[in-house]
Design an enzyme around this catalytic site. Structure first.
Site, short mmCIF file in Angstrom:
data_model
loop_
_atom_site.label_atom_id
_atom_site.label_comp_id
_atom_site.label_asym_id
_atom_site.label_seq_id
_atom_site.Cartn_x
_atom_site.Cartn_y
_atom_site.Cartn_z
CG ASP A 117 75.56 -5.92 3.22
OD1 ASP A 117 75.13 -4.75 3.09
OD2 ASP A 117 76.20 -6.29 4.22
CG HIS A 158 80.41 -3.01 2.58
ND1 HIS A 158 81.34 -3.17 3.58
CD2 HIS A 158 79.20 -3.24 3.17
CE1 HIS A 158 80.73 -3.50 4.71
NE2 HIS A 158 79.44 -3.54 4.49
CB ILE A 209 85.62 -1.59 5.15
CG1 ILE A 209 84.14 -1.50 5.58
CG2 ILE A 209 86.41 -0.40 5.67
CD1 ILE A 209 83.93 -1.51 7.10
#
Length: 285
Positions: free
Chosen positions: A188, A193, A208
């Site tokens: 991912d 992120h 996050i």
């Protein structure tokens, strides 16, 4: 309208071959915080290839391709800004233990589109099977801000509440500062992120943690605490992502044991136990 519900639901399923090796499993386990303490026999089940057991949540990244959220955004009838997208929920059912290495066929489609008024929710379903039959079914709920309001089906709204009374067990797990950077190596690569500028455009003070990383950390805590460390006892795990986690925070994981089922809630300790995962249920044998 960026989301054409009828077109998305009518689109042909997409099929791809996926494969994984023990290295992929080891990397995933490290990405969800396994290996502390490094010489603990319980942790070596996740981090040493000669003792390797596969946590069921590895299925969400097996094959190293795009997660269900990203795949859903590439389906016909879906054209949205990634900065407006959040992972709203996850449901995983394993039909038999996930092997340490394997090759399988993954078939993905949009199984539902819900109109929440100020947002839309897409359910991306992926069914995975190998030569011996079904392995797992994975549903990713994709929450798209600002894309609702066309008068469509609102979908289910009831969420299971945590049982009354004190939890049977409460544990805390620390999220490393670099955990999102490590976890993203399992597939991912959403910049939300890792990239502070992108995270700021999406409305967050800094990058996050992946929701599926929190999901995996929590399932591991349930397996290690209430299921005797037996990864093969877990049959399904469903949750709603109720809030974000920032790397460096501490997760407080509360667990209520019921017959064949564990109810779980997760909060961020440093933000007054702000809800992170709610309505989480782990069904087990």
């Amino acid at each position: 309208m960026p989301i054409d519900a009828a077109r998305a639901l009518a689109a042909e399923p997409r099929t791809a071959e996926i494969s994984w090796t023990p290295r992929d499993v080891l990397l995933y386990h490290l990405g969800i915080g396994a290996g502390l303490p490094a010489t603990d026999p319980g942790e070596l089940r996740y981090t040493l290839e000669t003792r390797l057991h596969v946590l069921p949540s590895f299925a969400t990244v097996a094959g190293g391709g795009s997660p269900g959220v990203i795949r859903g955004l590439s389906m016909p009838g879906v054209d949205v800004d990634l900065a407006h997208v959040l992972h709203g929920g996850q449901s995983l059912t394993v039909h038999r233990p996930v092997p340490v290495a394997g090759t399988a066929t993954a078939t993905s489609r949009i199984a539902a589109v819900y109109d929440k008024g100020t947002a839309a929710v897409l359910v991306m379903r992926t069914e995975v099977a190998d030569g011996d039959g079904p392995l797992w079914t994975d549903d990713a709920e994709i929450f798209v801000r600002g894309e609702g309001g066309w008068g469509g089906d609102r979908g289910p709204s009831a969420r299971p509440a945590a049982p009354a009374g004190e939890p049977d067990r409460t544990v805390e797990r620390t999220v490393r500062e670099d955990q999102a950077l490590l976890y993203r190596l399992s597939g991912d690569r959403n910049p939300l992120h890792a990239d502070p500028d992108f995270a700021g455009r999406a409305g967050f003070e800094r990058p996050i943690l992946h929701g599926l990383c929190t999901y995996g950390m929590t399932l591991k805590a349930v397996v290690d605490t209430l299921l005797g460390g037996d990864v093969n006892r877990g049959r399904s795990c469903t949750t709603r992502f109720a809030g974000v986690v920032y790397p460096g925070e501490t997760l407080r994981i509360r667990m209520w044991r019921r017959e064949g089922r564990v109810h779980v809630t997760v909060g961020a300790v440093e933000r007054g136990d702000a809800p992170v995962l709610t309505g989480m249920i782990v069904d087990h044998g």
